[in-house]
Design a protein around this motif. Sequence first.
Motif, PDB file in Angstrom:
ATOM      1  N   GLU A  41      45.749  43.510  40.562  1.00 22.94           N
ATOM      2  CA  GLU A  41      44.943  41.582  40.195  1.00 22.94           C
ATOM      3  C   GLU A  41      46.521  40.768  40.973  1.00 22.94           C
ATOM      4  OE1 GLU A  41      43.446  41.218  36.064  1.00 22.94           O
ATOM      5  OE2 GLU A  41      42.364  43.237  36.982  1.00 22.94           O
ATOM      6  N   HIS A  42      47.243  40.819  40.455  1.00 22.98           N
ATOM      7  CA  HIS A  42      48.338  39.978  41.330  1.00 22.98           C
ATOM      8  C   HIS A  42      48.032  40.152  42.378  1.00 22.98           C
ATOM      9  CE1 HIS A  42      51.915  37.619  41.681  1.00 22.98           C
ATOM     10  NE2 HIS A  42      52.735  38.758  42.139  1.00 22.98           N
ATOM     11  N   PHE A  43      48.388  41.676  43.316  1.00 22.85           N
ATOM     12  CA  PHE A  43      47.908  41.515  44.772  1.00 22.85           C
ATOM     13  C   PHE A  43      46.716  40.749  45.078  1.00 22.85           C
ATOM     14  CE2 PHE A  43      45.744  43.966  47.656  1.00 22.85           C
ATOM     15  CZ  PHE A  43      47.081  44.476  48.914  1.00 22.85           C
ATOM     16  N   PHE A  44      45.490  41.435  45.069  1.00 20.39           N
ATOM     17  CA  PHE A  44      44.315  40.270  44.982  1.00 20.39           C
ATOM     18  C   PHE A  44      45.172  39.295  44.986  1.00 20.39           C
ATOM     19  CE2 PHE A  44      42.216  44.750  44.847  1.00 20.39           C
ATOM     20  CZ  PHE A  44      42.420  45.379  46.330  1.00 20.39           C
ATOM     21  N   THR A  45      45.178  38.808  44.530  1.00 23.15           N
ATOM     22  CA  THR A  45      45.217  36.537  44.316  1.00 23.15           C
ATOM     23  C   THR A  45      46.147  36.499  45.239  1.00 23.15           C
ATOM     24  OG1 THR A  45      45.190  37.387  41.722  1.00 23.15           O
ATOM     25  CG2 THR A  45      45.952  34.832  42.797  1.00 23.15           C
ATOM     26  N   ASN A  46      47.496  37.251  45.290  1.00 28.04           N
ATOM     27  CA  ASN A  46      48.028  36.287  46.755  1.00 28.04           C
ATOM     28  C   ASN A  46      47.111  37.160  47.739  1.00 28.04           C
ATOM     29  OD1 ASN A  46      50.250  36.081  44.885  1.00 28.04           O
ATOM     30  ND2 ASN A  46      50.778  37.840  45.191  1.00 28.04           N
ATOM     31  N   LEU A  47      47.090  37.535  48.215  1.00 25.83           N
ATOM     32  CA  LEU A  47      46.163  38.521  49.501  1.00 25.83           C
ATOM     33  C   LEU A  47      44.978  37.310  49.635  1.00 25.83           C
ATOM     34  CD1 LEU A  47      46.001  40.526  52.310  1.00 25.83           C
ATOM     35  CD2 LEU A  47      43.768  41.368  50.127  1.00 25.83           C
ATOM     36  N   TRP A  48      44.760  37.383  48.080  1.00 25.21           N
ATOM     37  CA  TRP A  48      43.522  36.375  48.974  1.00 25.21           C
ATOM     38  C   TRP A  48      44.032  35.029  48.947  1.00 25.21           C
ATOM     39  CZ3 TRP A  48      38.593  35.550  49.182  1.00 25.21           C
ATOM     40  CH2 TRP A  48      37.452  34.361  49.057  1.00 25.21           C
ATOM     41  N   GLN A  49      44.631  34.090  48.531  1.00 24.51           N
ATOM     42  CA  GLN A  49      45.507  33.124  48.903  1.00 24.51           C
ATOM     43  C   GLN A  49      45.775  32.903  50.249  1.00 24.51           C
ATOM     44  OE1 GLN A  49      45.696  30.324  46.705  1.00 24.51           O
ATOM     45  NE2 GLN A  49      44.466  31.910  45.452  1.00 24.51           N
ATOM     46  N   ASP A  50      46.528  34.372  50.572  1.00 24.81           N
ATOM     47  CA  ASP A  50      47.050  34.361  52.081  1.00 24.81           C
ATOM     48  C   ASP A  50      45.609  34.517  53.002  1.00 24.81           C
ATOM     49  OD1 ASP A  50      49.147  35.016  54.438  1.00 24.81           O
ATOM     50  OD2 ASP A  50      47.685  36.210  54.792  1.00 24.81           O
ATOM     51  N   TYR A  51      44.460  35.092  52.945  1.00 25.49           N
ATOM     52  CA  TYR A  51      43.746  34.711  53.621  1.00 25.49           C
ATOM     53  C   TYR A  51      42.669  33.355  54.043  1.00 25.49           C
ATOM     54  CZ  TYR A  51      38.680  36.331  54.329  1.00 25.49           C
ATOM     55  OH  TYR A  51      36.780  36.568  54.236  1.00 25.49           O
ATOM     56  N   ILE A  52      42.746  32.454  52.716  1.00 25.00           N
ATOM     57  CA  ILE A  52      41.789  31.248  52.884  1.00 25.00           C
ATOM     58  C   ILE A  52      42.757  30.277  53.812  1.00 25.00           C
ATOM     59  CG2 ILE A  52      40.598  31.987  50.962  1.00 25.00           C
ATOM     60  CD1 ILE A  52      41.975  29.992  49.395  1.00 25.00           C
TER      61      ILE A  52
ATOM     62  N   THR B  16      41.168  31.227  56.654  1.00 25.51           N
ATOM     63  CA  THR B  16      40.183  31.739  56.777  1.00 25.51           C
ATOM     64  C   THR B  16      39.461  30.176  56.145  1.00 25.51           C
ATOM     65  OG1 THR B  16      40.761  34.014  57.138  1.00 25.51           O
ATOM     66  CG2 THR B  16      38.053  33.156  56.913  1.00 25.51           C
ATOM     67  N   PRO B  17      39.646  29.172  57.100  1.00 26.64           N
ATOM     68  CA  PRO B  17      39.137  28.078  55.666  1.00 26.64           C
ATOM     69  C   PRO B  17      37.733  27.658  54.837  1.00 26.64           C
ATOM     70  CG  PRO B  17      39.836  27.320  57.926  1.00 26.64           C
ATOM     71  CD  PRO B  17      39.937  28.871  57.816  1.00 26.64           C
ATOM     72  N   SER B  18      36.565  28.378  55.884  1.00 22.77           N
ATOM     73  CA  SER B  18      35.215  28.567  55.822  1.00 22.77           C
ATOM     74  C   SER B  18      35.538  29.733  54.559  1.00 22.77           C
ATOM     75  CB  SER B  18      34.638  29.545  56.658  1.00 22.77           C
ATOM     76  OG  SER B  18      34.581  31.040  56.734  1.00 22.77           O
ATOM     77  N   ALA B  19      36.145  30.721  54.138  1.00 19.39           N
ATOM     78  CA  ALA B  19      35.527  31.709  53.103  1.00 19.39           C
ATOM     79  C   ALA B  19      35.153  31.309  51.692  1.00 19.39           C
ATOM     80  CB  ALA B  19      37.390  32.346  52.824  1.00 19.39           C
ATOM     81  N   PRO B  20      36.909  30.254  51.108  1.00 18.78           N
ATOM     82  CA  PRO B  20      36.271  29.452  49.816  1.00 18.78           C
ATOM     83  C   PRO B  20      35.219  28.437  50.258  1.00 18.78           C
ATOM     84  CG  PRO B  20      38.295  28.415  50.933  1.00 18.78           C
ATOM     85  CD  PRO B  20      37.242  29.332  51.971  1.00 18.78           C
ATOM     86  N   LYS B  21      33.898  27.814  51.250  1.00 17.91           N
ATOM     87  CA  LYS B  21      32.930  27.208  51.036  1.00 17.91           C
ATOM     88  C   LYS B  21      31.607  28.625  51.050  1.00 17.91           C
ATOM     89  CE  LYS B  21      29.811  24.617  54.356  1.00 17.91           C
ATOM     90  NZ  LYS B  21      29.183  24.675  55.485  1.00 17.91           N
TER      91      LYS B  21
END
Length: 272
Positions: free
Chosen positions: A11-22, A25-30
Motif C-alpha cells: 500500500e505504501h508503494f502504490f501510494t508513492n507511485l500514484w503521487q509520482d504518476y499524477i 499526469t495532471p488529468s488523472a485526478p480529474k
Amino acid sequence: MSQEHLSEQVEHFFTNLWQDYISKTPSAPKVHQVLGQGAEIINDHVAFRTFNIAPVRLEKLAEIFENMGYFANGDYHFEAKKLRAKHYEHLNPDYPKIFISELLVEEFSEQAQRAIADMVASIDPREVEKTEFLYSGTHWQVSHEVYEMLLEESEYAAWMSAFGFCANHFTVSVNRLPGYEQLQDVNDKLKQEGFKLNTSGGEIKGSPEVYLEQSSTMADRIEVAFSDETALIPSCFYEFAKRYELPDGKMYTGFVAASADKIFESTNAKGE
C-alpha cells in the motif's frame, strides 16, 4: 515478512507511485473525480516500461514485485514494436496487476542502441534493488535531439529517454466502478467531460469474445527539460478495463496482445 507488514509495504508503494504518476499526469485526478464521484476507484493494473539491458531487464524489475507477493502469470510479444512483456498478479485481488514490458534494444539501429546503452550505464545497479526505483524517473540527461532521433525509431524508446522509470499508466477497473456497466458508458462520460481518447484500433480494443475490453485517454502533454531545451511532449495516460468471465466461471485476468499493442499508442508523440 508477516502478511500485515507485506500489505503495508504494498500500500505504501502504490501510494508513492500514484503521487509520482499524477505529477506527470495532471488529468488523472480529474478522471477520478469524473468517474468516482467520491467513491474509491479500484485499479485493474499498472504498467511499466524498461529496456532488455542489465541491470534493468524486465525480470530484474519484477523481483521488486515478487518480493511484495506478486507472481508471474502471462507472457506477451509485440513484434512490430519490438517488445516483450509479462504480467504479474497478487494473491490479494484488490491489488492492481502489474504489466511490465521491455524494449528489445538489439533490434534497433546502432545509433539508437548506443544512446540507450549510455542511458542505462548511468544507473547505479544498487538502486535497482530498491522499491522506489520504480518511480525514480530518469537517471540520465539526454538532449531533445536524442529524443527526436529515438522517436524516429521507437516512440517507446523516446518516452523512456524522457521519463525513465515510473508508472506509464494506471487502469480503472470498470468491473468495480460504481454506476457503470459497460466500457462504452465510461468512454461516453469521459468524452462528454472533454477527455481525448485513443482511437487506434477503435475506441474500444478487444471484446467479450476475448474476455477483455480496454480503452484509454491520450497521454497528457507536459514540459520536459532536456539537456539542451525544454519541450512539450506526451507523458502518461489513464486506461479503463472491463473483464469478462471465462467458460469455467472465473474472471479472465490476462491481457490481449493485439489490444495492448494499440494501447501503447496512447503516448504517441505524432498521433495527433
